[in-house]
Structures are given as structure tokens and as C-alpha cells.
Design a protein around this motif. Structure first.
Motif, PDB file in Angstrom:
ATOM      1  N   MET A  70       0.827  -1.196   0.000  1.00  0.00           N
ATOM      2  CA  MET A  70       0.000   0.000   0.000  1.00  0.00           C
ATOM      3  C   MET A  70       0.868   1.256   0.000  1.00  0.00           C
ATOM      4  O   MET A  70       0.548   2.260  -0.645  1.00  0.00           O
ATOM      5  N   ALA A  71       2.002   1.204   0.713  1.00  0.00           N
ATOM      6  CA  ALA A  71       2.871   2.369   0.829  1.00  0.00           C
ATOM      7  C   ALA A  71       3.423   2.819  -0.511  1.00  0.00           C
ATOM      8  O   ALA A  71       3.680   4.012  -0.709  1.00  0.00           O
ATOM      9  N   THR A  72       3.630   1.892  -1.438  1.00  0.00           N
ATOM     10  CA  THR A  72       4.226   2.229  -2.732  1.00  0.00           C
ATOM     11  C   THR A  72       3.232   2.107  -3.878  1.00  0.00           C
ATOM     12  O   THR A  72       3.620   2.171  -5.044  1.00  0.00           O
ATOM     13  N   SER A  73       1.963   1.957  -3.565  1.00  0.00           N
ATOM     14  CA  SER A  73       0.947   1.701  -4.591  1.00  0.00           C
ATOM     15  C   SER A  73       0.488   2.954  -5.327  1.00  0.00           C
ATOM     16  O   SER A  73      -0.136   2.856  -6.384  1.00  0.00           O
ATOM     17  N   GLY A  74       0.744   4.129  -4.742  1.00  0.00           N
ATOM     18  CA  GLY A  74       0.253   5.362  -5.346  1.00  0.00           C
ATOM     19  C   GLY A  74      -1.168   5.712  -4.969  1.00  0.00           C
ATOM     20  O   GLY A  74      -1.724   6.702  -5.472  1.00  0.00           O
ATOM     21  N   LEU A  75      -1.783   4.933  -4.082  1.00  0.00           N
ATOM     22  CA  LEU A  75      -3.140   5.252  -3.638  1.00  0.00           C
ATOM     23  C   LEU A  75      -3.143   6.556  -2.848  1.00  0.00           C
ATOM     24  O   LEU A  75      -2.210   6.833  -2.098  1.00  0.00           O
ATOM     25  N   PRO A  76      -4.199   7.359  -2.978  1.00  0.00           N
ATOM     26  CA  PRO A  76      -4.277   8.589  -2.190  1.00  0.00           C
ATOM     27  C   PRO A  76      -4.495   8.284  -0.712  1.00  0.00           C
ATOM     28  O   PRO A  76      -5.001   7.204  -0.357  1.00  0.00           O
ATOM     29  N   ALA A  78      -6.671   9.163   1.516  1.00  0.00           N
ATOM     30  CA  ALA A  78      -8.034   8.831   1.939  1.00  0.00           C
ATOM     31  C   ALA A  78      -8.359   7.372   1.643  1.00  0.00           C
ATOM     32  O   ALA A  78      -9.018   6.694   2.448  1.00  0.00           O
ATOM     33  N   GLU A  79      -7.891   6.873   0.500  1.00  0.00           N
ATOM     34  CA  GLU A  79      -8.154   5.473   0.164  1.00  0.00           C
ATOM     35  C   GLU A  79      -7.331   4.541   1.036  1.00  0.00           C
ATOM     36  O   GLU A  79      -7.815   3.488   1.470  1.00  0.00           O
ATOM     37  N   CYS A  80      -6.075   4.917   1.296  1.00  0.00           N
ATOM     38  CA  CYS A  80      -5.258   4.112   2.212  1.00  0.00           C
ATOM     39  C   CYS A  80      -5.935   4.003   3.575  1.00  0.00           C
ATOM     40  O   CYS A  80      -6.030   2.911   4.150  1.00  0.00           O
ATOM     41  N   ALA A 159       5.222  12.018   4.159  1.00  0.00           N
ATOM     42  CA  ALA A 159       4.072  12.857   3.811  1.00  0.00           C
ATOM     43  C   ALA A 159       2.809  12.017   3.672  1.00  0.00           C
ATOM     44  O   ALA A 159       1.728  12.406   4.153  1.00  0.00           O
ATOM     45  N   LEU A 160       2.927  10.868   3.027  1.00  0.00           N
ATOM     46  CA  LEU A 160       1.775   9.970   2.897  1.00  0.00           C
ATOM     47  C   LEU A 160       1.307   9.505   4.267  1.00  0.00           C
ATOM     48  O   LEU A 160       0.102   9.446   4.539  1.00  0.00           O
ATOM     49  N   ASP A 166      -4.305  11.429   9.456  1.00  0.00           N
ATOM     50  CA  ASP A 166      -5.445  12.315   9.672  1.00  0.00           C
ATOM     51  C   ASP A 166      -6.743  11.685   9.182  1.00  0.00           C
ATOM     52  O   ASP A 166      -7.784  11.750   9.854  1.00  0.00           O
ATOM     53  N   GLU A 167      -6.672  11.057   8.022  1.00  0.00           N
ATOM     54  CA  GLU A 167      -7.867  10.396   7.470  1.00  0.00           C
ATOM     55  C   GLU A 167      -8.258   9.182   8.313  1.00  0.00           C
ATOM     56  O   GLU A 167      -9.446   8.941   8.574  1.00  0.00           O
TER      57      GLU A 167
END
Length: 211
Positions: A70-76, A78-80, A159-160, A166-167
């Protein structure tokens, strides 16, 4: 004999066996029996884990999974956060082991973006060495605390991690803040695989989680 090295974590290495199996081997003294049994238990209840083919000593032969973490998937973020919250919810709703203390749930205690593989069949949770029956709020507290720590490290995913934190705090099941200052922080402070610089941010990370 082991095959090609596919991945290395803080405690274990993953080697290729063939197109469908990998060998996960700890670099420390370990007995993977309980970890493998827990994975088989939750997997039989349709929770997304790698299939365990065999387990003995420091070795587990597991289903080979393709896909990024998930960390390197490029998901935003909020989706993570949504996926992490859903994985917690699903895990905590499973029936615990028959001898589990009353009021507890199965908890992973290390459920963060680097331990979720984004595969063709969906998110799959890996690295179950900390699994046990405990307060589900401790599980979400550990996830929140790890995200907060990474956000304070000099780390490619800082940053991610902060945005995902927060989300996640807004949608996580239960109360991830309730046990973060004492139980979760104490566990993280005793983590032998963290460096002194990483351990130094635990208190600041607690403050981030508590808001």
C-alpha cells in the motif's frame, strides 16, 4: 537451498521458491508455529492473508503474492485510510479463539501500509508475528502511532503517512486514541528493531495522534 531474494523487512527475508510459493525466513530465533496457526485461522474465516503451505522453526512457506505494498501503490491517503479502517473492522469482527479472554478480539498490532499488499484479489495483510487476542482499540492505536512515527522520520513515505493518519483517525473503528499514550507507546518503545533515532519520536508521535 533458498532461491532469489524478493524482499527484506526488519526481521525477515522473503525468497522465491517458484511461481506460486515463497519462503519467509526470520533472521532471529523464532518459532513460527503460532503465527502460522493464526494466519490459517483468520484465512479460513475469509480474512485476506497469504495461504500458509508449511511452517517450522524460523521458516514459513507462503503463497506468492504479486502487487505493491500500500505504501508504494500510489493510492491517495483517503483510500489508504479507508482500506486500513476496513481491514481493522473485518479483523475485529472475527470470532476470536475459543480460549481468548472475554471482550477481546483478534488483533494484528502491526497493520500499516507496508504490511498490506495490493494484489489482484484485493488488499492482503502480511507479517502476523504480533497477532494475539486483545483490546481492538490497541490495534487501531498501534496503526495510528506507527503512521505518526513515520510522518516524523526522514522517510520517503512521511508525507503519505501524515495525510493517511489524519484520514484514519476520522474513520477508524473504536477509539484509536484511548490506548495510544500508555499501552501502544510502551509497546513501540520496546521494539528492538527500531533505531534510537526512530524511538526518539515516539512521544511526539503520541501527541500527533492525540491531537
Amino acid at each position: 537451498m533458498t532461491g532469489r531474494l524478493l524482499a527484506s523487512g526488519r526481521e525477515a527475508d522473503v525468497f522465491e521458491i517458484d511461481g506460486t510459493r515463497v519462503l519467509r525466513r526470520y533472521r532471529r530465533d523464532a518459532d513460527v508455529t503460532a503465527e502460522a496457526e493464526a494466519m490459517r485461522y483468520v484465512g479460513a474465516l475469509d480474512y485476506p492473508v497469504p495461504e500458509v503451505h508449511s511452517a517450522s522453526g524460523i521458516d514459513m512457506v507462503l503463497e506468492r503474492l504479486d502487487g505493491p505494498t500500500m505504501a508504494t501503490s500510489g493510492l491517495p491517503p483517503a483510500e489508504c485510510a479507508s482500506i486500513l479502517a476496513d481491514l481493522h473492522r473485518r479483523l475485529h469482527e472475527l470470532p476470536p479463539w475459543p480460549d481468548a479472554p472475554a471482550g477481546t478480539s483478534i488483533v494484528h498490532l502491526d497493520l500499516h501500509p507496508e504490511n498490506v499488499l495490493m494484489t489482484a484479489r484485493g488488499p492482503v495483510v502480511i507479517d502476523w508475528c504480533n497477532v494475539r487476542a486483545d483490546d481492538p482499540d490497541l490495534d487501531t492505536a498501534m496503526t495510528a502511532l506507527i503512521l505518526a512515527e513515520v510522518s516524523l522520520w526522514d522517510h520517503p513515505m512521511s508525507a503519505l503517512a501524515r495525510a493517511t493518519l489524519d484520514e484514519f483517525l476520522a474513520i477508524a473503528p473504536g477509539d484509536p486514541r484511548r490506548l495510544v499514550a500508555d499501552v501502544a507507546a510502551q509497546r513501540r518503545g520496546q521494539t528492538v528493531t527500531l533505531t534510537p533515532d526512530e524511538l526518539e519520536v515516539v512521544d511526539r508521535a503520541v501527541s500527533l495522534v492525540r491531537g
